[in-house]
Write a protein that holds these residues in place. Structure first.
Motif, PDB file in Angstrom:
ATOM      1  N   GLY A  24       0.814  -1.212   0.000  1.00 38.72           N
ATOM      2  CA  GLY A  24       0.000   0.000   0.000  1.00 38.72           C
ATOM      3  C   GLY A  24       0.846   1.260   0.000  1.00 38.72           C
ATOM      4  O   GLY A  24       0.547   2.221  -0.723  1.00 38.72           O
ATOM      5  N   ILE A  25       1.902   1.271   0.785  1.00 41.02           N
ATOM      6  CA  ILE A  25       2.805   2.431   0.819  1.00 41.02           C
ATOM      7  C   ILE A  25       3.473   2.621  -0.534  1.00 41.02           C
ATOM      8  O   ILE A  25       3.666   3.742  -1.005  1.00 41.02           O
ATOM      9  CB  ILE A  25       3.843   2.264   1.951  1.00 41.02           C
ATOM     10  CG1 ILE A  25       3.156   2.410   3.304  1.00 41.02           C
ATOM     11  CG2 ILE A  25       4.983   3.268   1.811  1.00 41.02           C
ATOM     12  CD1 ILE A  25       4.028   2.075   4.480  1.00 41.02           C
ATOM     13  N   PHE A  26       3.808   1.516  -1.202  1.00 40.70           N
ATOM     14  CA  PHE A  26       4.408   1.591  -2.533  1.00 40.70           C
ATOM     15  C   PHE A  26       3.438   2.245  -3.516  1.00 40.70           C
ATOM     16  O   PHE A  26       3.837   3.123  -4.281  1.00 40.70           O
ATOM     17  CB  PHE A  26       4.801   0.179  -2.998  1.00 40.70           C
ATOM     18  CG  PHE A  26       5.324   0.129  -4.391  1.00 40.70           C
ATOM     19  CD1 PHE A  26       6.601   0.571  -4.681  1.00 40.70           C
ATOM     20  CD2 PHE A  26       4.544  -0.355  -5.426  1.00 40.70           C
ATOM     21  CE1 PHE A  26       7.091   0.531  -5.972  1.00 40.70           C
ATOM     22  CE2 PHE A  26       5.012  -0.404  -6.710  1.00 40.70           C
ATOM     23  CZ  PHE A  26       6.291   0.041  -6.993  1.00 40.70           C
ATOM     24  N   PHE A  27       2.163   1.839  -3.495  1.00 45.83           N
ATOM     25  CA  PHE A  27       1.168   2.439  -4.390  1.00 45.83           C
ATOM     26  C   PHE A  27       1.015   3.932  -4.115  1.00 45.83           C
ATOM     27  O   PHE A  27       0.937   4.737  -5.049  1.00 45.83           O
ATOM     28  CB  PHE A  27      -0.188   1.736  -4.234  1.00 45.83           C
ATOM     29  CG  PHE A  27      -0.383   0.583  -5.157  1.00 45.83           C
ATOM     30  CD1 PHE A  27      -1.081   0.732  -6.340  1.00 45.83           C
ATOM     31  CD2 PHE A  27       0.126  -0.662  -4.840  1.00 45.83           C
ATOM     32  CE1 PHE A  27      -1.270  -0.335  -7.190  1.00 45.83           C
ATOM     33  CE2 PHE A  27      -0.056  -1.733  -5.679  1.00 45.83           C
ATOM     34  CZ  PHE A  27      -0.758  -1.581  -6.862  1.00 45.83           C
ATOM     35  N   ILE A  28       0.962   4.314  -2.855  1.00 48.57           N
ATOM     36  CA  ILE A  28       0.820   5.724  -2.496  1.00 48.57           C
ATOM     37  C   ILE A  28       2.038   6.521  -2.962  1.00 48.57           C
ATOM     38  O   ILE A  28       1.908   7.615  -3.523  1.00 48.57           O
ATOM     39  CB  ILE A  28       0.599   5.879  -0.982  1.00 48.57           C
ATOM     40  CG1 ILE A  28      -0.758   5.279  -0.590  1.00 48.57           C
ATOM     41  CG2 ILE A  28       0.672   7.341  -0.557  1.00 48.57           C
ATOM     42  CD1 ILE A  28      -0.970   5.155   0.902  1.00 48.57           C
ATOM     43  N   ALA A  29       3.233   5.981  -2.758  1.00 46.88           N
ATOM     44  CA  ALA A  29       4.454   6.673  -3.175  1.00 46.88           C
ATOM     45  C   ALA A  29       4.502   6.839  -4.694  1.00 46.88           C
ATOM     46  O   ALA A  29       4.859   7.921  -5.193  1.00 46.88           O
ATOM     47  CB  ALA A  29       5.684   5.910  -2.686  1.00 46.88           C
ATOM     48  N   ILE A  30       4.133   5.800  -5.437  1.00 50.82           N
ATOM     49  CA  ILE A  30       4.123   5.902  -6.903  1.00 50.82           C
ATOM     50  C   ILE A  30       3.110   6.954  -7.351  1.00 50.82           C
ATOM     51  O   ILE A  30       3.377   7.738  -8.273  1.00 50.82           O
ATOM     52  CB  ILE A  30       3.812   4.518  -7.533  1.00 50.82           C
ATOM     53  CG1 ILE A  30       4.960   3.540  -7.281  1.00 50.82           C
ATOM     54  CG2 ILE A  30       3.554   4.636  -9.029  1.00 50.82           C
ATOM     55  CD1 ILE A  30       6.275   3.936  -7.896  1.00 50.82           C
ATOM     56  N   GLY A  31       1.958   7.003  -6.686  1.00 51.17           N
ATOM     57  CA  GLY A  31       0.956   8.024  -7.016  1.00 51.17           C
ATOM     58  C   GLY A  31       1.483   9.423  -6.810  1.00 51.17           C
ATOM     59  O   GLY A  31       1.281  10.311  -7.659  1.00 51.17           O
ATOM     60  N   PHE A  32       2.177   9.661  -5.701  1.00 55.07           N
ATOM     61  CA  PHE A  32       2.726  11.000  -5.455  1.00 55.07           C
ATOM     62  C   PHE A  32       3.879  11.316  -6.408  1.00 55.07           C
ATOM     63  O   PHE A  32       4.058  12.473  -6.798  1.00 55.07           O
ATOM     64  CB  PHE A  32       3.179  11.139  -4.007  1.00 55.07           C
ATOM     65  CG  PHE A  32       2.050  11.468  -3.074  1.00 55.07           C
ATOM     66  CD1 PHE A  32       1.421  12.692  -3.139  1.00 55.07           C
ATOM     67  CD2 PHE A  32       1.616  10.552  -2.138  1.00 55.07           C
ATOM     68  CE1 PHE A  32       0.376  13.013  -2.283  1.00 55.07           C
ATOM     69  CE2 PHE A  32       0.575  10.843  -1.285  1.00 55.07           C
ATOM     70  CZ  PHE A  32      -0.056  12.083  -1.352  1.00 55.07           C
ATOM     71  N   ILE A  33       4.635  10.324  -6.800  1.00 53.12           N
ATOM     72  CA  ILE A  33       5.714  10.558  -7.767  1.00 53.12           C
ATOM     73  C   ILE A  33       5.125  10.969  -9.117  1.00 53.12           C
ATOM     74  O   ILE A  33       5.659  11.850  -9.794  1.00 53.12           O
ATOM     75  CB  ILE A  33       6.609   9.306  -7.889  1.00 53.12           C
ATOM     76  CG1 ILE A  33       7.439   9.157  -6.617  1.00 53.12           C
ATOM     77  CG2 ILE A  33       7.508   9.379  -9.118  1.00 53.12           C
ATOM     78  CD1 ILE A  33       8.193   7.850  -6.508  1.00 53.12           C
ATOM     79  N   PHE A  34       4.001  10.341  -9.516  1.00 53.73           N
ATOM     80  CA  PHE A  34       3.360  10.714 -10.775  1.00 53.73           C
ATOM     81  C   PHE A  34       2.764  12.114 -10.730  1.00 53.73           C
ATOM     82  O   PHE A  34       2.563  12.740 -11.769  1.00 53.73           O
ATOM     83  CB  PHE A  34       2.279   9.716 -11.157  1.00 53.73           C
ATOM     84  CG  PHE A  34       2.798   8.445 -11.774  1.00 53.73           C
ATOM     85  CD1 PHE A  34       3.980   8.419 -12.478  1.00 53.73           C
ATOM     86  CD2 PHE A  34       2.096   7.270 -11.641  1.00 53.73           C
ATOM     87  CE1 PHE A  34       4.458   7.261 -13.040  1.00 53.73           C
ATOM     88  CE2 PHE A  34       2.550   6.093 -12.194  1.00 53.73           C
ATOM     89  CZ  PHE A  34       3.746   6.094 -12.904  1.00 53.73           C
ATOM     90  N   MET A  35       2.464  12.633  -9.551  1.00 52.02           N
ATOM     91  CA  MET A  35       1.913  13.981  -9.435  1.00 52.02           C
ATOM     92  C   MET A  35       2.977  15.070  -9.563  1.00 52.02           C
ATOM     93  O   MET A  35       2.656  16.229  -9.793  1.00 52.02           O
ATOM     94  CB  MET A  35       1.214  14.160  -8.083  1.00 52.02           C
ATOM     95  CG  MET A  35      -0.126  13.538  -8.004  1.00 52.02           C
ATOM     96  SD  MET A  35      -0.905  14.016  -6.462  1.00 52.02           S
ATOM     97  CE  MET A  35      -1.844  12.556  -6.118  1.00 52.02           C
ATOM     98  N   VAL A  36       4.231  14.726  -9.420  1.00 50.76           N
ATOM     99  CA  VAL A  36       5.320  15.702  -9.397  1.00 50.76           C
ATOM    100  C   VAL A  36       5.528  16.299 -10.786  1.00 50.76           C
ATOM    101  O   VAL A  36       5.417  15.625 -11.794  1.00 50.76           O
ATOM    102  CB  VAL A  36       6.623  15.032  -8.909  1.00 50.76           C
ATOM    103  CG1 VAL A  36       7.807  15.951  -9.054  1.00 50.76           C
ATOM    104  CG2 VAL A  36       6.469  14.598  -7.483  1.00 50.76           C
ATOM    105  N   GLY A  37       5.876  17.563 -10.817  1.00 45.88           N
ATOM    106  CA  GLY A  37       6.283  18.211 -12.061  1.00 45.88           C
ATOM    107  C   GLY A  37       5.156  18.948 -12.743  1.00 45.88           C
ATOM    108  O   GLY A  37       4.078  19.150 -12.194  1.00 45.88           O
ATOM    109  N   GLY A  38       5.424  19.346 -13.966  1.00 43.82           N
ATOM    110  CA  GLY A  38       4.423  20.029 -14.765  1.00 43.82           C
ATOM    111  C   GLY A  38       4.469  21.534 -14.683  1.00 43.82           C
ATOM    112  O   GLY A  38       3.655  22.213 -15.290  1.00 43.82           O
ATOM    113  N   GLY A  39       5.420  22.055 -13.949  1.00 45.28           N
ATOM    114  CA  GLY A  39       5.537  23.506 -13.821  1.00 45.28           C
ATOM    115  C   GLY A  39       6.246  24.113 -15.014  1.00 45.28           C
ATOM    116  O   GLY A  39       6.699  23.435 -15.921  1.00 45.28           O
ATOM    117  N   SER A  40       6.328  25.407 -15.006  1.00 46.46           N
ATOM    118  CA  SER A  40       6.997  26.124 -16.075  1.00 46.46           C
ATOM    119  C   SER A  40       8.118  26.968 -15.483  1.00 46.46           C
ATOM    120  O   SER A  40       8.008  27.486 -14.377  1.00 46.46           O
ATOM    121  CB  SER A  40       5.996  27.017 -16.809  1.00 46.46           C
ATOM    122  OG  SER A  40       6.649  27.739 -17.822  1.00 46.46           O
ATOM    123  N   ASP A  41       9.202  27.101 -16.225  1.00 46.09           N
ATOM    124  CA  ASP A  41      10.313  27.936 -15.769  1.00 46.09           C
ATOM    125  C   ASP A  41       9.936  29.416 -15.792  1.00 46.09           C
ATOM    126  O   ASP A  41      10.378  30.192 -14.963  1.00 46.09           O
ATOM    127  CB  ASP A  41      11.544  27.702 -16.644  1.00 46.09           C
ATOM    128  CG  ASP A  41      12.090  26.296 -16.471  1.00 46.09           C
ATOM    129  OD1 ASP A  41      11.866  25.696 -15.399  1.00 46.09           O
ATOM    130  OD2 ASP A  41      12.742  25.792 -17.409  1.00 46.09           O
TER     131      ASP A  41
END
Length: 80
Positions: A24-41
């Motif tokens: 379960g912790i692995f699934f949660i961590a992967i979910g948060f990793i997929f949420m990272v990024g997408g910003g603009s410089d």
């Protein structure tokens, strides 16, 4: 009664429960990793990548699945 004998401490969960919790912790961590990024410089430029299906659909689904797995791990009977 012998005062020298001590009871062995028992764990609240069994080995199976801890393994399921790690999954379960692995699934949660992967979910948060997929949420990272997408910003603009540059704050003046809008980046469409923030609305990627990975951040909007996949990541929250993985986090919710991970939380459901954690609930199951807590409620699962360790003796079975």
């Amino acid at each position: 009664m012998n005062k020298n004998t001590q009871e062995q401490p028992t764990f609240l969960f069994g080995k199976k429960n801890y393994i399921i919790m790690l999954i379960g912790i692995f699934f949660i961590a992967i979910g948060f990793i997929f949420m990272v990024g997408g910003g603009s410089d540059n704050p003046e430029v809008f980046n469409e990548e923030i609305y990627n299906w990975q951040r909007i659909r996949l990541a929250p689904t993985l986090v919710i699945i991970g939380l459901a797995i954690e609930i199951y791990a807590i409620l699962a009977d360790p003796k079975k």
